[in-house]
Design a protein around this motif. Sequence first.
Motif, PDB file in Angstrom:
ATOM      1  N   ILE A  71       0.839  -1.206   0.000  1.00  0.00           N
ATOM      2  CA  ILE A  71       0.000   0.000   0.000  1.00  0.00           C
ATOM      3  C   ILE A  71       0.872   1.253   0.000  1.00  0.00           C
ATOM      4  O   ILE A  71       0.554   2.253  -0.656  1.00  0.00           O
ATOM      5  N   ALA A  72       1.997   1.202   0.731  1.00  0.00           N
ATOM      6  CA  ALA A  72       2.891   2.354   0.787  1.00  0.00           C
ATOM      7  C   ALA A  72       3.518   2.649  -0.568  1.00  0.00           C
ATOM      8  O   ALA A  72       3.796   3.812  -0.894  1.00  0.00           O
ATOM      9  N   VAL A  73       3.745   1.613  -1.376  1.00  0.00           N
ATOM     10  CA  VAL A  73       4.319   1.807  -2.708  1.00  0.00           C
ATOM     11  C   VAL A  73       3.405   2.670  -3.573  1.00  0.00           C
ATOM     12  O   VAL A  73       3.865   3.497  -4.360  1.00  0.00           O
ATOM     13  N   VAL A  74       2.105   2.481  -3.409  1.00  0.00           N
ATOM     14  CA  VAL A  74       1.148   3.287  -4.175  1.00  0.00           C
ATOM     15  C   VAL A  74       1.277   4.755  -3.791  1.00  0.00           C
ATOM     16  O   VAL A  74       1.313   5.647  -4.649  1.00  0.00           O
ATOM     17  N   GLY A  75       1.382   5.006  -2.470  1.00  0.00           N
ATOM     18  CA  GLY A  75       1.577   6.380  -2.016  1.00  0.00           C
ATOM     19  C   GLY A  75       2.898   6.953  -2.496  1.00  0.00           C
ATOM     20  O   GLY A  75       2.983   8.122  -2.907  1.00  0.00           O
ATOM     21  N   ALA A  76       3.949   6.117  -2.460  1.00  0.00           N
ATOM     22  CA  ALA A  76       5.261   6.566  -2.923  1.00  0.00           C
ATOM     23  C   ALA A  76       5.254   6.874  -4.414  1.00  0.00           C
ATOM     24  O   ALA A  76       5.929   7.807  -4.869  1.00  0.00           O
ATOM     25  N   SER A  77       4.494   6.094  -5.191  1.00  0.00           N
ATOM     26  CA  SER A  77       4.438   6.335  -6.635  1.00  0.00           C
ATOM     27  C   SER A  77       3.747   7.665  -6.950  1.00  0.00           C
ATOM     28  O   SER A  77       4.174   8.399  -7.846  1.00  0.00           O
ATOM     29  N   MET A  78       2.701   7.988  -6.188  1.00  0.00           N
ATOM     30  CA  MET A  78       2.024   9.277  -6.386  1.00  0.00           C
ATOM     31  C   MET A  78       2.932  10.438  -5.985  1.00  0.00           C
ATOM     32  O   MET A  78       3.037  11.446  -6.678  1.00  0.00           O
ATOM     33  N   PHE A  79       3.597  10.266  -4.836  1.00  0.00           N
ATOM     34  CA  PHE A  79       4.501  11.305  -4.349  1.00  0.00           C
ATOM     35  C   PHE A  79       5.683  11.476  -5.293  1.00  0.00           C
ATOM     36  O   PHE A  79       6.078  12.596  -5.640  1.00  0.00           O
ATOM     37  N   GLY A  80       6.259  10.360  -5.734  1.00  0.00           N
ATOM     38  CA  GLY A  80       7.428  10.419  -6.601  1.00  0.00           C
ATOM     39  C   GLY A  80       7.132  10.990  -7.968  1.00  0.00           C
ATOM     40  O   GLY A  80       7.939  11.733  -8.527  1.00  0.00           O
ATOM     41  N   LYS A  85       9.953  13.775 -10.965  1.00  0.00           N
ATOM     42  CA  LYS A  85       9.483  13.333 -12.268  1.00  0.00           C
ATOM     43  C   LYS A  85      10.560  12.609 -13.056  1.00  0.00           C
ATOM     44  O   LYS A  85      10.301  11.586 -13.696  1.00  0.00           O
ATOM     45  N   ARG A  86      11.776  13.118 -13.031  1.00  0.00           N
ATOM     46  CA  ARG A  86      12.834  12.510 -13.833  1.00  0.00           C
ATOM     47  C   ARG A  86      13.312  11.184 -13.254  1.00  0.00           C
ATOM     48  O   ARG A  86      13.596  10.245 -13.988  1.00  0.00           O
ATOM     49  N   SER A  87      13.427  11.140 -11.925  1.00  0.00           N
ATOM     50  CA  SER A  87      13.942   9.920 -11.283  1.00  0.00           C
ATOM     51  C   SER A  87      12.823   9.045 -10.720  1.00  0.00           C
ATOM     52  O   SER A  87      13.091   8.150  -9.933  1.00  0.00           O
ATOM     53  N   PHE A  88      11.587   9.317 -11.115  1.00  0.00           N
ATOM     54  CA  PHE A  88      10.445   8.580 -10.561  1.00  0.00           C
ATOM     55  C   PHE A  88      10.533   7.085 -10.851  1.00  0.00           C
ATOM     56  O   PHE A  88      10.255   6.251  -9.999  1.00  0.00           O
ATOM     57  N   VAL A  89      10.933   6.734 -12.078  1.00  0.00           N
ATOM     58  CA  VAL A  89      10.983   5.320 -12.469  1.00  0.00           C
ATOM     59  C   VAL A  89      11.962   4.568 -11.580  1.00  0.00           C
ATOM     60  O   VAL A  89      11.680   3.448 -11.139  1.00  0.00           O
ATOM     61  N   ARG A  90      13.106   5.161 -11.273  1.00  0.00           N
ATOM     62  CA  ARG A  90      14.085   4.509 -10.418  1.00  0.00           C
ATOM     63  C   ARG A  90      13.537   4.303  -9.007  1.00  0.00           C
ATOM     64  O   ARG A  90      13.721   3.242  -8.397  1.00  0.00           O
ATOM     65  N   ILE A  91      12.877   5.324  -8.488  1.00  0.00           N
ATOM     66  CA  ILE A  91      12.294   5.216  -7.143  1.00  0.00           C
ATOM     67  C   ILE A  91      11.229   4.125  -7.108  1.00  0.00           C
ATOM     68  O   ILE A  91      11.179   3.307  -6.182  1.00  0.00           O
ATOM     69  N   PHE A  92      10.390   4.108  -8.126  1.00  0.00           N
ATOM     70  CA  PHE A  92       9.323   3.109  -8.171  1.00  0.00           C
ATOM     71  C   PHE A  92       9.893   1.703  -8.293  1.00  0.00           C
ATOM     72  O   PHE A  92       9.405   0.774  -7.640  1.00  0.00           O
TER      73      PHE A  92
END
Length: 272
Positions: A71-80, A85-92
């Motif tokens: 569930i936290a990953v979903v929140g992290a994906s929205m936040f990231g 924006k540029r490094s979002f894919v790496r964070i996800f």
Amino acid sequence: MCGFSRMDFSNKSKLSRLLTLIFIVSIFLHGVLILSTSIWLFVANVVLPCSFLTKYYAALAVYLVAGVSNIAVVGASMFGSYFFKRSFVRIFMFCLAFVVSLELACIITSSTLRNENEENLKKDMKSSVISILSKNDTLLADSESFRCWRAVQTRRSCCGVDSYSDWCPGTNNSTGCLQSGSQGLEYCSCTTDCQSLGGRSLHTTSCYSSISDNLATAFTVITSVCSVVIILQCVTYWSLYFILPKINSKAVVDTYKPKPVARASNVAVSDF
């Protein structure tokens, strides 16, 4: 590929966002599934103050953390996606790898503890009873082992490891067992589904079978749910990984355009 090539940029963008959203929602649903089943397993396997059960609760704890992490990953994906924006894919990708690692840990832990349950749980319970019987009666009520067995027999409506006779190993019959005055028998008394023994009603259920069966069910649920979730997450991720580049790739007609043929200029006709 051919179908995607005929779509304009706006439709491609909408389709990409839709597929990504479906993937993120699926992770959220996986988290809800794991979290809800972990709460159910904690209720079914009441946490008891017993040292011989502590290691078995580790699988339930890791399973609960896995559900919260999904569930936290979903929140992290929205936040990231908003702030990075540029490094979002790496964070996800890092968050997704962490979640899958937790789910794998659940499977490994559950499999290991299932074997431990089958081989050593009864031995540990027997040792706990022996330690209680070997202690001085004046110190018995304050011992950790006695508080453990008092909670086990009261909450699970059971008596002894296998039966009431575990509390009086030196006696040859039920009368002698009751007359032994073992304090462990005090919390075996019951009102329903009982066996009558010397004028007393005692629980007939074995504490070992009650605890072992619930733990075995918990380990089976954890292993099954995590296995299915990992397969779904891997399949959906790799599907998305291969589909999105095809959606966003340029069509052949967009990348190669033949040069227009120049119109022949009007040639003046000479008068003869």
